[in-house]
Design an enzyme around this catalytic site. Sequence first.
Site, PDB file in Angstrom:
ATOM      1  CG  ASP A 108      13.039   2.934  43.864  1.00 27.63           C
ATOM      2  OD1 ASP A 108      14.064   3.322  44.464  1.00 27.63           O
ATOM      3  OD2 ASP A 108      12.870   3.068  42.637  1.00 27.63           O
ATOM      4  CG  HIS A 129      13.095  -1.719  51.506  1.00 26.65           C
ATOM      5  ND1 HIS A 129      13.678  -2.474  50.524  1.00 26.65           N
ATOM      6  CD2 HIS A 129      12.613  -2.604  52.417  1.00 26.65           C
ATOM      7  CE1 HIS A 129      13.574  -3.753  50.833  1.00 26.65           C
ATOM      8  NE2 HIS A 129      12.924  -3.867  51.966  1.00 26.65           N
ATOM      9  N   GLY A 169      17.270  -5.369  54.832  1.00 27.23           N
ATOM     10  CA  GLY A 169      18.309  -4.862  53.953  1.00 27.23           C
ATOM     11  C   GLY A 169      18.056  -5.156  52.493  1.00 27.23           C
ATOM     12  CG  ASP A 179       6.084  -9.133  53.183  1.00 27.58           C
ATOM     13  OD1 ASP A 179       6.276 -10.244  52.667  1.00 27.58           O
ATOM     14  OD2 ASP A 179       6.878  -8.185  53.070  1.00 27.58           O
ATOM     15  CG  LEU A 207       9.507  -2.127  43.219  1.00 30.37           C
ATOM     16  CD1 LEU A 207      10.187  -0.812  43.606  1.00 30.37           C
ATOM     17  CD2 LEU A 207      10.070  -2.644  41.900  1.00 30.37           C
ATOM     18  CD  GLU A 259      -1.422  -1.485  52.272  1.00 31.28           C
ATOM     19  OE1 GLU A 259      -1.710  -1.612  51.052  1.00 31.28           O
ATOM     20  OE2 GLU A 259      -2.051  -0.726  53.045  1.00 31.28           O
TER      21      GLU A 259
END
Length: 284
Positions: free
Chosen positions: A35, A37, A31, A152, A186, A150
Amino acid sequence: MLIIETPLLLRREVRRWRQEGKRIALVPTMGNLHDGHMTLVDEARARADIVIVSVFVNPMQFERPDDLARYPRTLQEDCEKLNRRGADLVFAPSPDVIYPNGLESQTFVDVPGLSSMLEGASRPGHFRGVATIVSKLFNLVQPDVACFGEKDYQQLALIRQLVRDMGYDIDIIGVPIVRAKDGLALSSRNGYLSAEERQLAPILYQLMMALSAQLDNGDRQIETMLEQTAEQLREAGFTPDELFIRDADTLQPLNTASTRAVILMAAWLGKARLIDNHQVDLTV
């Protein structure tokens, strides 16, 4: 767009779409969507007929209770964004639904090696929590494809190994990092930054690209390079957490056979733990 909170109703919708011959994509999130996501949703939409987005702040992957408590919950805003982006279903369960018997008695999934190295060494239990919730979501949704960011990097590597080892018939898609104009990756945690800290935050990206340039120029004094970068971060007001340069394919230290490197960086700036990574071609 459907908003569902229980596995029973989720399975019912998935079964219906399966009977219609639909191809299903899953986008797992915690959640507080941005942008970055939305690019995952776009990628999922390009690869499937149905896009399911999970919104679940997973307590099993937080090692600090205070970090879990203050993680932003913005479900209404998230659903509005996902509806505008064309998601078909949002699965937003409560922790009691996902872990009905509590965390202590919950069966878990562990990926040997990747769970305990690099970021896993400093965040014990984190990747166990990731592997467990992703496995539960895969079992509930049974997607054809799943999209992960990417940013993570180690998490993505872990999920790919999980899929290989457990025999999931799921295409795992890594989606490139989305950045602000000044280079900052982000992240939902960027909201923790003060206005002053937000001005400083791109230094992490700038120092990462300086390391990339050193690798491009043939410098392989890895420990010295990382020590210098850590000192530069401290001088800029950061608290370095993790700085690694590893083989991009194995996450092991670079060797003469390595063809790609990945720079992995994590540092605290105020209350925000910022992470980033960048891959470097070593064959040029």
